[in-house]
Design an enzyme around this catalytic site. Structure first.
Site, short mmCIF file in Angstrom:
data_model
loop_
_atom_site.label_atom_id
_atom_site.label_comp_id
_atom_site.label_asym_id
_atom_site.label_seq_id
_atom_site.Cartn_x
_atom_site.Cartn_y
_atom_site.Cartn_z
N LYS A 1 0.54 49.56 26.86
CA LYS A 1 -0.84 50.01 26.60
C LYS A 1 -1.04 51.51 26.88
CE LYS A 1 -3.24 45.62 27.17
NZ LYS A 1 -4.35 44.88 27.79
N ASP B 1 -10.53 45.61 24.93
CA ASP B 1 -10.62 44.70 26.09
C ASP B 1 -12.01 44.75 26.74
OD1 ASP B 1 -8.09 43.53 26.03
OD2 ASP B 1 -7.19 45.08 27.30
P1 NDP Z 1 -3.04 44.69 36.80
O1 NDP Z 1 -1.73 44.30 37.37
O2 NDP Z 1 -3.19 45.99 36.08
O3 NDP Z 1 -4.13 44.69 37.99
C1 NDP Z 1 -4.25 43.61 38.87
C2 NDP Z 1 -5.43 43.83 39.82
O4 NDP Z 1 -5.55 42.65 40.64
C3 NDP Z 1 -5.26 45.00 40.78
O5 NDP Z 1 -6.51 45.58 41.05
C4 NDP Z 1 -4.70 44.31 42.03
O6 NDP Z 1 -4.96 45.02 43.21
C5 NDP Z 1 -5.50 43.04 42.01
N1 NDP Z 1 -4.88 41.95 42.78
C6 NDP Z 1 -3.84 41.16 42.40
N2 NDP Z 1 -3.56 40.26 43.37
C7 NDP Z 1 -4.44 40.50 44.37
C8 NDP Z 1 -4.66 39.90 45.65
N3 NDP Z 1 -3.93 38.87 46.07
N4 NDP Z 1 -5.67 40.39 46.44
C9 NDP Z 1 -6.44 41.43 46.00
N5 NDP Z 1 -6.28 42.04 44.81
C10 NDP Z 1 -5.28 41.58 44.00
O7 NDP Z 1 -3.46 43.48 35.86
P2 NDP Z 1 -4.51 43.47 34.64
O8 NDP Z 1 -5.68 44.29 35.03
O9 NDP Z 1 -3.80 43.78 33.40
O10 NDP Z 1 -4.89 41.92 34.59
C11 NDP Z 1 -5.76 41.35 35.56
C12 NDP Z 1 -6.23 40.00 35.06
O11 NDP Z 1 -7.00 40.21 33.87
C13 NDP Z 1 -5.11 39.03 34.66
O12 NDP Z 1 -5.45 37.75 35.15
C14 NDP Z 1 -5.16 39.02 33.14
O13 NDP Z 1 -4.79 37.77 32.62
C15 NDP Z 1 -6.64 39.28 32.90
N6 NDP Z 1 -6.92 39.86 31.58
C16 NDP Z 1 -7.80 39.17 30.80
C17 NDP Z 1 -8.14 39.64 29.57
C18 NDP Z 1 -9.09 38.84 28.75
O14 NDP Z 1 -9.29 39.20 27.58
N7 NDP Z 1 -9.70 37.80 29.30
C19 NDP Z 1 -7.60 40.91 29.04
C20 NDP Z 1 -6.71 41.59 29.96
C21 NDP Z 1 -6.40 41.05 31.17
P3 NDP Z 1 -3.98 46.21 43.72
O15 NDP Z 1 -4.41 47.44 42.96
O16 NDP Z 1 -4.26 46.27 45.17
O17 NDP Z 1 -2.57 45.76 43.39
#
Ligand code: NDP
Length: 287
Positions: free
Chosen positions: A73, A109
């Site tokens: 992306k 998105d």
């Molecule tokens: P990224 O890996 O870019 O970001 C993940 C985020 O989740 C970060 O902010 C991370 O925090 C946080 N996180 C993960 N685990 C934990 C935890 N245990 N405690 C606290 N914070 C946590 O992923 P994406 O943003 O690409 O995806 C996130 C979600 O969005 C996924 O479930 C994906 O399926 C969904 N999604 C849905 C879409 C839709 O159309 N419905 C489109 C795109 C994504 P940190 O920065 O601290 O690591």
């Protein structure tokens, strides 16, 4: 003599790795069939080192467009002729549209999320106060679109402070919305004046479907609309907790369907058959 036949389909597709389990094809092809369009959506595994070649191939095949997913992306921006303003602010493109010979990057998105919020949640984000859990790709797209739509304030709550601060900076620098950071070090208490609470983390996504964000759930009130981006399974423990407190909820399937519907319209110029696409997606996710 009948009309000349046309066996040549218009092509769009998805580039990513891994991609095999991505269900976008089911939703998009159901849409093409419903409108009688001779279009194909092809799911293609593209490794990071092959992305430039894939975009060259896309030009050679005169593909009408593509979706980009992990890990392309951000890296795709350098290969495009033009990038829409919101996608530039996010630094991420999930949809490419061919306009004549130019490849234009868009990001649907966050717009998909906003459409779900407006149509299914019945609220306009203008002037609203938002608490956003997460600062990854999904959170970035949502924050930028909410800000461009006139949200009053976005509180970014993120575990990794640096990543959260980077998102706050993006919003404050490029939009009129005020953003602030809450480093997520302890159980988060949702301020009572928040209108929209969004889980944009991956907490609750399979395989760990029982995971819940570290929140004081009793700070959620019935005046809030509570949204999750996790598309599968859609009824996350987070949304169940919110419903127990009387809040209205929105699951992640609306966002995924509308981001696809917006892409469908950008490519084909036709209004997407949203209900057909939604049903196809729900069916494949259930099976
Ligand atoms: P990224 O890996 O870019 O970001 C993940 C985020 O989740 C970060 O902010 C991370 O925090 C946080 N996180 C993960 N685990 C934990 C935890 N245990 N405690 C606290 N914070 C946590 O992923 P994406 O943003 O690409 O995806 C996130 C979600 O969005 C996924 O479930 C994906 O399926 C969904 N999604 C849905 C879409 C839709 O159309 N419905 C489109 C795109 C994504 P940190 O920065 O601290 O690591």
């Amino acid at each position: 003599m009948g009309e000349a036949r046309n066996y040549q389909a218009e092509l769009v597709g998805l580039f990513g790795t891994p991609v095999a389990e991505n269900p976008s094809v089911v939703m998009q092809e159901a849409g093409f069939r419903a409108l009688g369009l001779n279009w194909r959506y092809i799911t293609i595994e593209v490794l990071p080192e092959d992305l430039e070649d894939a975009i060259i191939g896309m030009r050679a095949f005169r593909m009408r467009g593509a979706n980009l997913t992990m890990p392309h992306k951000t890296s795709v921006l350098q290969y495009l002729d033009e990038v829409a303003t919101d996608a530039q602010i996010m630094g991420a493109v999930n949809t490419v549209v061919r306009k004549e010979n130019r490849l234009v990057g868009e990001n649907t998105d966050g717009k998909g999320f906003l459409t779900a919020l407006r149509r299914e949640g019945g609220i306009d984000p203008a002037g609203k106060r938002i608490a956003l859990l997460g600062a990854g790709g999904a959170a970035r797209a949502i924050a930028v679109e909410l800000a461009l739509a006139g949200a009053a304030h976005i509180i970014v709550v993120n575990r990794t402070e640096k990543r959260g601060a980077a998102l706050v900076d993006i919003v404050n620098k490029h939009t009129k919305t005020k953003a602030s950071l809450v480093p997520w070090k302890a159980t988060y208490k949702v301020p009572s004046d928040v209108d929209v609470l969004v889980n944009a983390t991956s907490i609750g996504f399979s395989p760990d479907v029982n995971a819940r964000p570290d929140l004081a759930f009793d700070t959620i009130t019935e005046n809030m609309i509570v949204c999750d981006v996790v598309p599968n399974p859609p009824q996350t423990p987070f949304l169940k907790e919110a419903r127990k407190r009387g809040a209205r909820t929105l699951d992640g399937q609306g966002m995924i369907v509308y981001q696809g519907a917006i892409g469908f319209k950008l490519w084909t110029g036709r209004e997407a058959p949203v209900e057909v696409m939604k049903e196809a997606l729900e069916k494949t996710m259930r099976s």
